[in-house]
Design a protein around this motif. Sequence first.
Motif, PDB file in Angstrom:
ATOM      1  N   MET C   1      73.037  59.549  63.338  1.00 44.18           N
ATOM      2  CA  MET C   1      73.962  59.090  62.302  1.00 44.18           C
ATOM      3  C   MET C   1      74.500  57.700  62.646  1.00 44.18           C
ATOM      4  N   LEU C   2      74.999  57.602  63.891  1.00 47.14           N
ATOM      5  CA  LEU C   2      75.526  56.316  64.333  1.00 47.14           C
ATOM      6  C   LEU C   2      74.406  55.285  64.386  1.00 47.14           C
ATOM      7  N   MET C   3      73.251  55.779  64.857  1.00 44.53           N
ATOM      8  CA  MET C   3      72.083  54.901  64.964  1.00 44.53           C
ATOM      9  C   MET C   3      71.729  54.319  63.590  1.00 44.53           C
ATOM     10  N   ILE C   4      71.744  55.206  62.605  1.00 44.45           N
ATOM     11  CA  ILE C   4      71.413  54.753  61.251  1.00 44.45           C
ATOM     12  C   ILE C   4      72.410  53.710  60.788  1.00 44.45           C
ATOM     13  N   ALA C   5      73.694  53.976  61.063  1.00 40.94           N
ATOM     14  CA  ALA C   5      74.729  53.035  60.626  1.00 40.94           C
ATOM     15  C   ALA C   5      74.525  51.677  61.283  1.00 40.94           C
ATOM     16  N   VAL C   6      74.243  51.705  62.597  1.00 37.87           N
ATOM     17  CA  VAL C   6      74.037  50.435  63.319  1.00 37.87           C
ATOM     18  C   VAL C   6      72.836  49.697  62.745  1.00 37.87           C
ATOM     19  N   LYS C   7      71.748  50.462  62.527  1.00 39.63           N
ATOM     20  CA  LYS C   7      70.537  49.855  61.968  1.00 39.63           C
ATOM     21  C   LYS C   7      70.815  49.239  60.606  1.00 39.63           C
ATOM     22  N   ALA C   8      71.489  50.024  59.766  1.00 40.77           N
ATOM     23  CA  ALA C   8      71.772  49.538  58.418  1.00 40.77           C
ATOM     24  C   ALA C   8      72.585  48.265  58.493  1.00 40.77           C
ATOM     25  N   PHE C   9      73.566  48.264  59.395  1.00 44.27           N
ATOM     26  CA  PHE C   9      74.413  47.081  59.536  1.00 44.27           C
ATOM     27  C   PHE C   9      73.589  45.878  59.967  1.00 44.27           C
ATOM     28  N   LEU C  10      72.683  46.108  60.931  1.00 50.22           N
ATOM     29  CA  LEU C  10      71.857  44.991  61.408  1.00 50.22           C
ATOM     30  C   LEU C  10      70.948  44.469  60.296  1.00 50.22           C
ATOM     31  N   ILE C  11      70.335  45.405  59.585  1.00 51.15           N
ATOM     32  CA  ILE C  11      69.466  44.981  58.475  1.00 51.15           C
ATOM     33  C   ILE C  11      70.243  44.137  57.488  1.00 51.15           C
ATOM     34  N   LEU C  12      71.435  44.629  57.152  1.00 51.64           N
ATOM     35  CA  LEU C  12      72.258  43.941  56.164  1.00 51.64           C
ATOM     36  C   LEU C  12      72.606  42.537  56.651  1.00 51.64           C
ATOM     37  N   LEU C  13      72.981  42.467  57.925  1.00 46.46           N
ATOM     38  CA  LEU C  13      73.369  41.192  58.485  1.00 46.46           C
ATOM     39  C   LEU C  13      72.190  40.217  58.465  1.00 46.46           C
ATOM     40  N   TYR C  14      71.041  40.723  58.929  1.00 46.88           N
ATOM     41  CA  TYR C  14      69.838  39.900  58.975  1.00 46.88           C
ATOM     42  C   TYR C  14      69.460  39.431  57.583  1.00 46.88           C
ATOM     43  N   MET C  80      67.843  48.587  51.267  1.00 49.11           N
ATOM     44  CA  MET C  80      67.641  49.653  52.253  1.00 49.11           C
ATOM     45  C   MET C  80      66.315  50.386  52.058  1.00 49.11           C
ATOM     46  N   PHE C  81      65.785  50.347  50.844  1.00 47.25           N
ATOM     47  CA  PHE C  81      64.568  51.118  50.575  1.00 47.25           C
ATOM     48  C   PHE C  81      63.293  50.342  50.874  1.00 47.25           C
ATOM     49  N   ILE C  82      63.409  49.044  51.081  1.00 45.69           N
ATOM     50  CA  ILE C  82      62.195  48.241  51.279  1.00 45.69           C
ATOM     51  C   ILE C  82      61.859  48.233  52.763  1.00 45.69           C
ATOM     52  N   PRO C  83      60.617  48.528  53.122  1.00 44.85           N
ATOM     53  CA  PRO C  83      60.260  48.521  54.538  1.00 44.85           C
ATOM     54  C   PRO C  83      60.440  47.125  55.132  1.00 44.85           C
ATOM     55  N   LEU C  84      61.097  47.075  56.264  1.00 43.44           N
ATOM     56  CA  LEU C  84      61.328  45.792  56.925  1.00 43.44           C
ATOM     57  C   LEU C  84      60.781  45.936  58.342  1.00 43.44           C
ATOM     58  N   GLY C  85      59.504  45.679  58.487  1.00 45.70           N
ATOM     59  CA  GLY C  85      58.900  45.843  59.800  1.00 45.70           C
ATOM     60  C   GLY C  85      59.089  47.266  60.282  1.00 45.70           C
ATOM     61  N   VAL C  87      62.115  48.549  61.269  1.00 40.67           N
ATOM     62  CA  VAL C  87      63.502  48.972  61.371  1.00 40.67           C
ATOM     63  C   VAL C  87      64.078  49.648  60.138  1.00 40.67           C
ATOM     64  N   SER C  88      63.361  49.618  59.016  1.00 38.09           N
ATOM     65  CA  SER C  88      64.053  50.068  57.803  1.00 38.09           C
ATOM     66  C   SER C  88      64.352  51.556  57.882  1.00 38.09           C
ATOM     67  N   ILE C  89      65.422  51.966  57.226  1.00 31.84           N
ATOM     68  CA  ILE C  89      65.911  53.322  57.412  1.00 31.84           C
ATOM     69  C   ILE C  89      65.468  54.272  56.322  1.00 31.84           C
ATOM     70  N   LEU C  90      65.311  53.785  55.102  1.00 35.08           N
ATOM     71  CA  LEU C  90      64.996  54.696  54.002  1.00 35.08           C
ATOM     72  C   LEU C  90      63.570  54.485  53.521  1.00 35.08           C
ATOM     73  N   ARG C  91      62.705  53.928  54.378  1.00 38.21           N
ATOM     74  CA  ARG C  91      61.390  53.548  53.864  1.00 38.21           C
ATOM     75  C   ARG C  91      60.582  54.752  53.415  1.00 38.21           C
ATOM     76  N   THR C 153      49.028  55.931  45.949  1.00 35.12           N
ATOM     77  CA  THR C 153      50.333  56.398  46.402  1.00 35.12           C
ATOM     78  C   THR C 153      51.390  55.456  45.866  1.00 35.12           C
ATOM     79  N   PHE C 154      52.619  55.966  45.821  1.00 34.99           N
ATOM     80  CA  PHE C 154      53.708  55.122  45.337  1.00 34.99           C
ATOM     81  C   PHE C 154      54.595  54.661  46.477  1.00 34.99           C
ATOM     82  N   SER C 155      54.323  55.153  47.668  1.00 35.58           N
ATOM     83  CA  SER C 155      55.208  54.823  48.774  1.00 35.58           C
ATOM     84  C   SER C 155      54.895  53.430  49.297  1.00 35.58           C
ATOM     85  N   THR C 156      55.908  52.573  49.306  1.00 38.47           N
ATOM     86  CA  THR C 156      55.698  51.209  49.769  1.00 38.47           C
ATOM     87  C   THR C 156      55.233  51.198  51.222  1.00 38.47           C
ATOM     88  N   TYR C 157      55.833  52.095  51.995  1.00 39.71           N
ATOM     89  CA  TYR C 157      55.492  52.109  53.409  1.00 39.71           C
ATOM     90  C   TYR C 157      54.026  52.475  53.607  1.00 39.71           C
TER      91      TYR C 157
END
Lengths: 620, 191, 309
Positions: C1-14, C80-85, C87-91, C153-157
């Motif tokens: 949970m915390l990991m996801i939050a940190v990741k999301a924050f980093l993605i957002l910042l980047y 959040m849904f777009i794969p980013l290398g 790190v993305s969380i909801l890919r 397939t419809f999955s971007t990832y």
Amino acid sequence: MINELMIIIFAPLLAGVLAWLLDIKGIREAIGVIGAAIPLAYLIQAYQTLSTQPSIQYSIALAGFKFEFLLYQINWIFAMIAGVVGFAAVLGMVSTAKDSYEWLFALISLTGVLGVFLADDLAGFFIFWEVMTFASFMMVLKYNRKASLKYFLLSVFGAYAMLIAIGIIYAKVGALDFATIQQVLYQDAMRGAFGTDTLFSRNEMILVFGLFLIAFGVKAGMFPLHVWAPDAYSETNQSYTAMFSGVLSKAGVYGMLVIYILLGTRLMYEFGKFGAAPKFGYIIALLGGLTIIVGGLLAALQEDIRKLFAYSSISQIGYILVGIGVGTALSIEAAIYHAVSHALFKGLFFLIVATIIYRTGKTEFKDMGGLAEKMPITFAMAFVAILSLAGIPPLVGFASKWLLFEAVIHENMPILGGMIFFGSAIGFVYLIRFTYAVWFGQRPTDLDDTKDAPLPLAIAMGILALLNVVFGIAPGLVAKELNKIFGKEVIGGTIYELNLGFGRYNGLLITIWLVVGLVIAAIIYFLGAKVRKVPVTDTYQAGNPVTMEYNLTIRRNFFLPLKETLAFWLRISFDRLYQDIGKWIEDLAETMRHYIYNGSVQAYAWYLAIVLLILALWGV
Amino acid sequence: MVDWRLFEPLFEFARKRSLWIVAFCTGCGGIEMPPLMTSRYDLERFGMMPNPAPRMADLFLITGYVTPKTLKRIIITYEMQPDPKYVLAHGSCPLNGGIYWDAYNAIKHLDRYIPVDVVIAGCMPRPEAVMDGIKKLMEMIENGTADGWKRYRENYEWYKKNQDELFGEGWREREARRWIPWLMDKKKKEK
Amino acid sequence: MLMIAVKAFLILLYATFMGFMFMGIIRIVTARIHRRVGPPIYQPILDTIKLLSKKSNITHGLIYDFGVIYALGATILALMFIPLGGVSILRAYGDLILITFLLEIPMLGIMFAAMSSGNPWAGLGAQRALLTLLAIQVPLGFAIVALAEFYGTFSTYEIVMAQQTVGWSITHLPLLLAAIAYDIVLQAMFGKEPFDIMIAPGEISLGPMVEFGGKHMGILQIQHAIALFAETLFFSNIFLGGAVVTAFASPILNTIASLAVLLIKQLAVLMIAIFIGVIFPRFTIDQAARFYWKWPTIIAAAGAILAAL
């Protein structure tokens, strides 16, 4: 004698007649609401029964005919649509219905549509179909004669088509109940597959299919038979239109499903497949795709709020037809899902329109504006409905549209895929036109003391809006019921998640992350300096001071560039074509009346003599 | 809510380096703007950008002489800008009337009606002079002396009195209504 | 949970930082083509700080505020849904259709806010924005259909992963056609010339943006930055092969490398948009609609039909 199916079907009729006879203000409303609530209650109860047994059956012998009624998964879903939206519409009518006449026919049409959904033989199907058409015709007749006649003519046209088709089937099969017909046609297809003679010839199948397509297409508002819908939907009590558009048009959709159930195998054998879709289905789907585009584009160009939603309703039905037409298990489930969500958001929209018209007495966009401040509850409901129709996650409109997109595109149907993509954009377009003209911008000064929705309408809207949100966040609730139709897990996933194997959608996750995003945005917002509210006259007009006498809103022809772009296509109108045909027939009749039926007894005597002469010559 | 004083130097730097101009050329000096914005002098080096909407603009350039008719628009547009906002008067005319010193229909002292932060003399000032003025304004923003928006808020009565003396009281509404008959007439003609 | 939050924050910042850099690059490159020096690359950040630090703000009502917040919130959701290398969380839920819709929603928020101000320019801008949306939707739809049909397939990832084995999407003819159409669509999604009809500075005073000032505009700048990042990222993922780097032993190095690869691809997409944007004047709205319904639609439809065969 008293069976729950009979209660479901006839309770609204009984309530309608009672309300009409008593005609006491207050009591007739109560009776009407109870009459609409009883079928809903029984349908919810039937859910329990259906979880233990596959179907509930009932038959009644009347005047030499045996009427069969059957409640099973598919038509339970449709009947639930009718129950919920019908109930909400009837609640809305508490505020907007003017006299007992409306109560009578609104409730009769609810009976009709429930009967259509529950009937298990073509005779009952046809009779209830006519009851439904007649009652809705009477509802329109009271408001606008011309619109009702147009509706009536096309409906009669459709009804005759259906009658002929039923006649052909009866002549060949010798039975009217669905089970027998389905079985005989299935065997017929098998016979054809083994190379022996079939009961129906190829042309007969084309005829039957074409006739049914016309009959159901008229009711569903399929292009090019949609011309009655904009007038009929708009020229009646708008609370009733919530039912008219939300439920009655579903009868046409249900009819298309009946084609599949009864004739599916036979037609598939006769015409083969196009990709994954049966060819006959592809025709439905293509017409559905055209319906989306035509309905949507015309909706964007309307100047009347009721007309806009009437066309939008046509456009959305197009999606359902596309789904049904593609004909895989997934796409049919998607289509039924969209039927559910269409009923929910379009019912909501028409109740909102009813509220607006009830409170302001105006129907055209040019007279409205800035109502969001005056009617906050109604606006909140409209916000939900707009997001739902436009297909914004996480609302039910998106879940069903998403399923439909995936179902269609996965079957490698690029043209249909492009059509539905276009449809979703045109949805944005006309909805923003509605939002801009009604809720935002400058408010005409005569609307300054507009009040918010009356309580019954607010409750009715609340029910539908809540369902829009709940089924959007938890799309699995509907998908679970849809899976029962095919008895297998077509749409996988949990209550919050739809998992098709090649695509996933999770309503809850989207909600959570949307909230996270909104919170982040709100934090940035609230860190900034305080805001000061300014009136609409304090906006940038190139430095010019303005007062409320200035017109600051684009009130008419909002999408003028679109009109100009489409000028060539807009000249083609099926409505005018039908009118011309009508006029031509009228002229023909006039000529005939003039020369042949000229009222002279002598002339008629001559006709008789000539006929007798011909017969004599023939040697009869 | 949050004490932002710690970040005030950063904000001042951002304000200084991101002056968005209202693209509302009020007089003949507007012709000096194209060379300023394009490749010869390139004001975008300093983060300046012409901007059609006053709501998100910081710098109001009064480019040349001001007549009562334009002054009304200037005041309305100026009031629409969010604080902090700066005014740079451009040319001699807004300063003291310039060659229109005895004209019946030109405003001689603009700073009686709205506060002016920097005035550039000249008729017309060359782009270099304008850039010098902008440089001066940036310095003033940095040391906090470009406080025209503060003065306007504090001495609003005085400015209002001067404006009303010139145009008469309730001039905004009067000005707005003035065009209504004309609009109505036009509507009739269209029909 | 915390990991996801940190990741999301980093993605957002980047994403926000890179988005601002992209905006800066757009301005610098445009300036260089004009033979100007141009602002520093961090100029958009300064602009945003300035806008957010305005001391007075105006509002036109609740929807005016909410629309702006909604626009930013929806953009973050889309990101959040777009794969980013790596790190993305909801890919896993990054569905093509979903992302296509999510990238359109922010505009709805902006339109709501703009229209609720009651400014006639905003109304006009909303009309133009919607017609542009309508115009681009047809080629966009066909391009997405072509992708989904080609990969099944419809999955971007999954599409990104598939491209690691079969090569970039644009090396296949149907998808090359789709990519061309999508790139023309992207021009309008960025709001660059010749399809900046909805903003049209100088013509309709920035259209929908005319009433935004202070912190509202600041939030919209952030939204624009993230949207710019998300749109280029989406394009690089589905057509240019995305980035899956597994050359290094350390996962952090791999992530950084894949981010760098993605960044190069995103910049390439951005540059095309800038170059086209700088040399073209503006279309009128009906010309744009006719254009989009003709050539890009034909190209994309050809791609979709070829992919379906």
